[in-house]
Design a protein around this motif. Structure first.
Motif, short mmCIF file in Angstrom:
data_model
loop_
_atom_site.label_atom_id
_atom_site.label_comp_id
_atom_site.label_asym_id
_atom_site.label_seq_id
_atom_site.Cartn_x
_atom_site.Cartn_y
_atom_site.Cartn_z
N SER A 156 0.84 -1.20 0.00
CA SER A 156 0.00 0.00 0.00
C SER A 156 0.87 1.25 0.00
CB SER A 156 -0.90 0.00 1.24
OG SER A 156 -1.58 1.24 1.38
N ALA A 157 0.33 2.32 -0.58
CA ALA A 157 1.02 3.60 -0.57
C ALA A 157 0.79 4.37 0.73
CB ALA A 157 0.56 4.45 -1.75
N SER A 158 -0.24 3.98 1.49
CA SER A 158 -0.61 4.78 2.65
C SER A 158 -0.84 3.98 3.94
CB SER A 158 -1.88 5.59 2.34
OG SER A 158 -2.93 4.72 1.95
N ASP A 159 -1.18 2.71 3.82
CA ASP A 159 -1.48 1.90 5.01
C ASP A 159 -0.18 1.37 5.61
OD1 ASP A 159 -2.34 0.11 6.93
OD2 ASP A 159 -3.96 -0.70 5.70
N GLU A 160 0.18 1.86 6.76
CA GLU A 160 1.44 1.48 7.39
C GLU A 160 1.41 0.05 7.93
OE1 GLU A 160 2.42 4.37 10.31
OE2 GLU A 160 2.86 5.95 8.84
N ASN A 161 0.22 -0.56 7.98
CA ASN A 161 0.14 -1.95 8.42
C ASN A 161 0.50 -2.93 7.31
OD1 ASN A 161 -0.72 -1.35 11.05
ND2 ASN A 161 -2.81 -1.05 10.32
N LEU A 162 0.62 -2.41 6.07
CA LEU A 162 0.98 -3.23 4.93
C LEU A 162 2.41 -2.91 4.50
CD1 LEU A 162 -2.30 -2.97 2.81
CD2 LEU A 162 -1.72 -4.65 4.57
N LEU A 163 2.95 -3.72 3.60
CA LEU A 163 4.26 -3.43 3.05
C LEU A 163 4.17 -2.26 2.08
CD1 LEU A 163 5.54 -7.04 2.24
CD2 LEU A 163 5.86 -5.74 4.35
N PRO A 164 5.25 -1.52 1.88
CA PRO A 164 5.23 -0.42 0.90
C PRO A 164 5.03 -0.95 -0.52
CG PRO A 164 7.13 -0.27 2.37
CD PRO A 164 6.53 -1.62 2.59
N LEU A 165 4.58 -0.07 -1.42
CA LEU A 165 4.44 -0.44 -2.82
C LEU A 165 5.80 -0.86 -3.38
CD1 LEU A 165 2.14 2.38 -4.26
CD2 LEU A 165 1.45 0.13 -3.39
N ARG A 166 5.75 -1.81 -4.33
CA ARG A 166 6.97 -2.21 -5.03
C ARG A 166 7.24 -1.21 -6.16
NH1 ARG A 166 8.96 -5.13 -1.17
NH2 ARG A 166 7.67 -3.53 -0.18
N THR A 167 8.49 -0.97 -6.47
CA THR A 167 8.87 0.07 -7.43
C THR A 167 9.55 -0.50 -8.67
OG1 THR A 167 11.07 0.38 -6.48
CG2 THR A 167 9.24 1.64 -5.49
#
Length: 382
Positions: free
Chosen positions: A204-215
């Motif tokens: 996710s781009a905003s949910d800190e409970n999830l992993l960051p977006l892959r780039t």
């Protein structure tokens, strides 16, 4: 491969992105078909390569080059030695260009738009326990949503003796570990009497409970230089000096006014990999650090296809197979939810799927250890 895995048959299989992800979740493809010759060659050769490498993909599948309009469900069942109602999952995404916001949105007026009716017909003839119907999100809004409602009504009752309970999701691949923005509608039908309530997100781009977006940067890790003989589908187009100069001056995220494609940003997900017109095939985006369009292999990386999955055909054929596909990592999450919540079968772990799909470059070991918690609704930071 054992023969007691839940079974899958697929249509409009293309480069097999949907099959790869569903098999990574724990299903076994018995039959896959497409009208395109080169897509079928990709699947056949990919299956052989998978077997040699000890991987599960399409190892026991019958791959058939056929037009679904002339395909009879009973013939498919006979070929895989199954009876009507015994197949666990039927999957497919009828050609989506007629519904796409990138196209002319002719819908059912375009012959490709009418292929959804053929999917419904074969669905009624095979009567799987669950089906997956994939398409572009533009399907939701064309003709003020009337076409979508019509398709759903047909999918609910594909034959007089069948009734499926539908679950509709609008999913973006970037939320499922894929380094690409790709917005799709997924319809899952179940004749078990249950609905699929959720397909849990991973990134996710905003949910800190999830992993960051892959780039894009993560997607390209470990890929050899363009033109390398170590890997197929990795030779780019020849550009004139004028185009090279123009691409060289583009900033990350900026669109080229002539080719109307964007320069990728290393630190963001890729733009959607598109197919292009029937006449010319798709174009890649502009490479994030070099003044050229990305290769088909670089686009395949953005789609989470494994490097060992080689696309057959010349010039436009590979990029069309890649651009038409469901990203395997997204398909994994769909398959995982179906197995666990609709078929009561324990799916393969995300970590195992990442290994089988050759996507370990996208995640650190620490992240992989957290993903199962994320999918189960436990914050990744715990």
């Amino acid at each position: 491969m054992t023969r007691n895995k839940p079974t899958l048959v697929s249509f409009f299989s293309g480069g097999a992105g949907l099959d790869l992800g569903l098999e990574a979740a724990g299903l076994e493809t018995l039959y896959a078909s497409d009208i395109d010759h080169f897509s079928c060659e990709t699947m056949k050769n990919g299956a052989a390569s998978s077997v040699r490498g000890g991987r599960p993909f399409l190892a026991n599948a019958i791959v058939e080059e056929s037009d679904i309009s002339s395909t009879r469900g009973q013939d498919v069942l006979d070929k895989v030695d199954k009876k009507r109602g015994e197949i666990d999952v039927m999957a497919g995404g009828p050609p989506c260009q007629s519904f796409s916001v990138f196209g002319k949105r002719k819908g059912v007026e375009d012959p490709r738009g009418q292929l959804s009716d053929q999917y419904v017909r074969v669905l009624g003839e095979i009567a799987p326990k669950v089906f997956v119907f994939e398409n572009v999100y533009g399907l939701l809004t064309i003709d003020s949503g009337r076409i979508f409602e019509s398709i759903c009504e047909k999918l609910r009752n594909p034959s007089p003796d069948l009734e499926y309970k539908l679950s509709v999701f609008r999913l973006n691949a970037e939320n499922y570990g894929v380094p690409q923005k790709r917005d799709r509608v997924i319809i899952v039908g179940s004749r078990t009497g249950s609905k699929l309530e959720d397909i849990p997100q991973i990134t996710s781009a905003s949910d800190e409970n999830l992993l960051p977006l892959r780039t894009v940067r993560q997607g390209l890790i470990g890929l050899p230089p363009e033109g390398s003989e170590r890997i197929r589908n990795h030779r780019g187009r020849n550009h004139s000096e004028r185009i090279i100069d123009r691409y060289d001056n583009l900033k990350p995220g900026e669109r080229d006014p002539k080719t109307r494609i964007n320069r990728l940003d290393l630190d963001r997900p890729s733009y959607t990999i598109i197919v292009g017109s029937d006449k010319g095939g798709g174009k890649g985006h502009v490479h994030p650090t070099q003044p050229r369009e990305v290769t088909a292999r670089e686009s395949a990386r953005m789609q989470t296809f494994p490097d060992f999955w080689e696309f057959e055909g010349s010039v436009r054929h590979p990029i069309r197979q890649i651009g038409n596909a469901v990203p395997p990592l997204l398909a994994y999450s769909i398959g995982r939810a179906i197995l666990k919540d609709l078929l009561s079968i324990e799916p393969e772990s995300f970590e195992q799927a990442v290994v089988h799909l050759g996507q370990s470059h996208l995640f650190t070991k620490d992240e992989l250890s957290k993903v199962e918690k994320v999918i189960d609704g436990i914050p990744a930071l715990v």
